[in-house]
Design a protein around this motif. Structure first.
Motif, PDB file in Angstrom:
ATOM      1  N   THR A   1      36.378  32.962  30.771  1.00 44.67           N
ATOM      2  CA  THR A   1      36.597  31.522  32.590  1.00 44.67           C
ATOM      3  C   THR A   1      38.157  31.912  31.995  1.00 44.67           C
ATOM      4  N   VAL A   2      39.020  31.611  31.540  1.00 43.54           N
ATOM      5  CA  VAL A   2      40.759  31.832  31.992  1.00 43.54           C
ATOM      6  C   VAL A   2      40.828  33.107  32.546  1.00 43.54           C
ATOM      7  N   LYS A   3      40.841  33.590  32.035  1.00 41.81           N
ATOM      8  CA  LYS A   3      40.864  34.787  32.619  1.00 41.81           C
ATOM      9  C   LYS A   3      40.588  35.534  33.816  1.00 41.81           C
ATOM     10  N   ALA A   4      39.380  34.862  34.017  1.00 41.96           N
ATOM     11  CA  ALA A   4      38.434  34.733  35.586  1.00 41.96           C
ATOM     12  C   ALA A   4      39.835  33.594  36.912  1.00 41.96           C
ATOM     13  N   ILE A   5      40.025  32.910  35.695  1.00 39.55           N
ATOM     14  CA  ILE A   5      40.876  31.754  36.906  1.00 39.55           C
ATOM     15  C   ILE A   5      41.819  32.489  37.582  1.00 39.55           C
ATOM     16  N   CYS A   6      42.610  32.877  36.383  1.00 43.92           N
ATOM     17  CA  CYS A   6      43.940  33.647  37.065  1.00 43.92           C
ATOM     18  C   CYS A   6      43.931  34.681  37.080  1.00 43.92           C
ATOM     19  N   ARG A   7      42.748  35.238  37.408  1.00 43.97           N
ATOM     20  CA  ARG A   7      43.058  36.844  38.173  1.00 43.97           C
ATOM     21  C   ARG A   7      43.388  37.655  37.362  1.00 43.97           C
ATOM     22  N   MET A   8      43.264  38.017  35.626  1.00 45.99           N
ATOM     23  CA  MET A   8      42.485  38.844  34.799  1.00 45.99           C
ATOM     24  C   MET A   8      42.364  39.620  34.975  1.00 45.99           C
ATOM     25  N   ILE A   9      41.298  39.117  35.408  1.00 45.51           N
ATOM     26  CA  ILE A   9      39.424  39.655  35.006  1.00 45.51           C
ATOM     27  C   ILE A   9      39.244  39.597  36.597  1.00 45.51           C
ATOM     28  N   SER A  10      38.455  41.163  37.321  1.00 42.73           N
ATOM     29  CA  SER A  10      37.690  40.488  38.406  1.00 42.73           C
ATOM     30  C   SER A  10      36.070  39.587  38.045  1.00 42.73           C
TER      31      SER A  10
END
Ligand code: ATP
Length: 228
Positions: free
Chosen positions: A45-54
């Motif tokens: 979820t954090v990676k998605a917020i930070c756009r590290m995954i789409s």
């Protein structure tokens, strides 16, 4: 209006789905615990917020849709991340780490040095020579130096001695009380995390299964979803 909102957010690692519908709402200055057993999707979820995954679904921050933005633009909009595993620049000094992504605002070398005096003392030392706790302080200080509107701390106390953990919690309390920064916390120490949080959200298998104000998070709910 919410500072951050996620609506039915989904995300995958290649062909393998990891988030199946995450809903979160966080206002300016609010602190939220993001909870869930291991592997339930907190870091994703954090990676998605930070756009590290789409990802797909609703993803808004401070009036902006994040979906099409690269991660450095998200940082510039005001999201500061302390990632799992610290990730300091080990070939740079403490000061160089801190100023690498600095942006103008109340958090600067002086105020970060007041929050973490040990960093001020070791300003010219290489980050590789710091203790684990000092490296964690550096990771928090580096995120603060970007003067974010939202600070995300993913396992910021993991692997630290109890006394150093307390220093990190004390710093988080000061950041909360002395600035209007919103904070998302992920941590295995549920008691300490709950003590500084206004709200909580619980993920199970990549989905939000409970969210609400911290006082309404009962033992029955934590036992059902987290097993403690
Ligand atoms: N790089 C990756 N490639 C493939 N699958 C991954 C990757 N990272 C995580 N996953 C999978 O995505 C799901 C969610 O993992 P995630 O790391 O977001 O959980 P978490 O709640 O943060 O767990 P933990 O508390 O253990 O850190 C898990 O099934 C995990 O195996």
């Amino acid at each position: 209006m919410s500072l951050l909102s996620l609506e039915s957010l989904t995300a995958s690692y290649g062909p393998v789905p990891a988030l199946f519908g995450v809903d979160l709402e966080l206002g300016a200055g609010e602190v939220m615990s993001l909870m869930g057993r291991n592997g339930m999707g907190k870091t994703t979820t954090v990676k998605a917020i930070c756009r590290m995954i789409s990802s797909n679904g609703g993803l808004h921050f401070n009036g902006n849709t994040l979906h099409k933005l690269p991660s450095h633009r998200v940082a510039r909009l005001g999201i500061g991340l302390v990632p799992e595993g610290r990730r300091c620049f080990y070939n740079l000094t403490v000061k160089e780490n801190l100023i690498a992504a600095a942006r103008t605002g109340p958090w600067d070398l002086k105020t970060v040095g007041e929050l973490f005096p040990r960093l001020a003392e070791r300003r010219n030392q290489g980050a590789a020579f710091l203790s684990g706790g000092e490296q964690q302080m550096l990771a928090v200080g580096r995120a603060l130096m970007t003067n974010p509107k939202l600070l995300i701390l993913d396992e910021a106390t993991e692997g630290l001695a109890p006394i150093v953990r307390q220093e990190i919690w004390a710093a988080i309390k000061r950041i909360k009380s002395e600035t209007g920064m919103a904070i998302i916390l992920i941590d295995k120490n549920l008691k300490e995390m709950a003590a500084v949080s206004d709200y909580a959200a619980i993920l199970t298998r990549g989905k939000t299964v409970w969210s609400g104000a911290m006082p309404s998070l009962t033992t029955e709910i934590t036992q059902r979803y987290i097993g403690v």
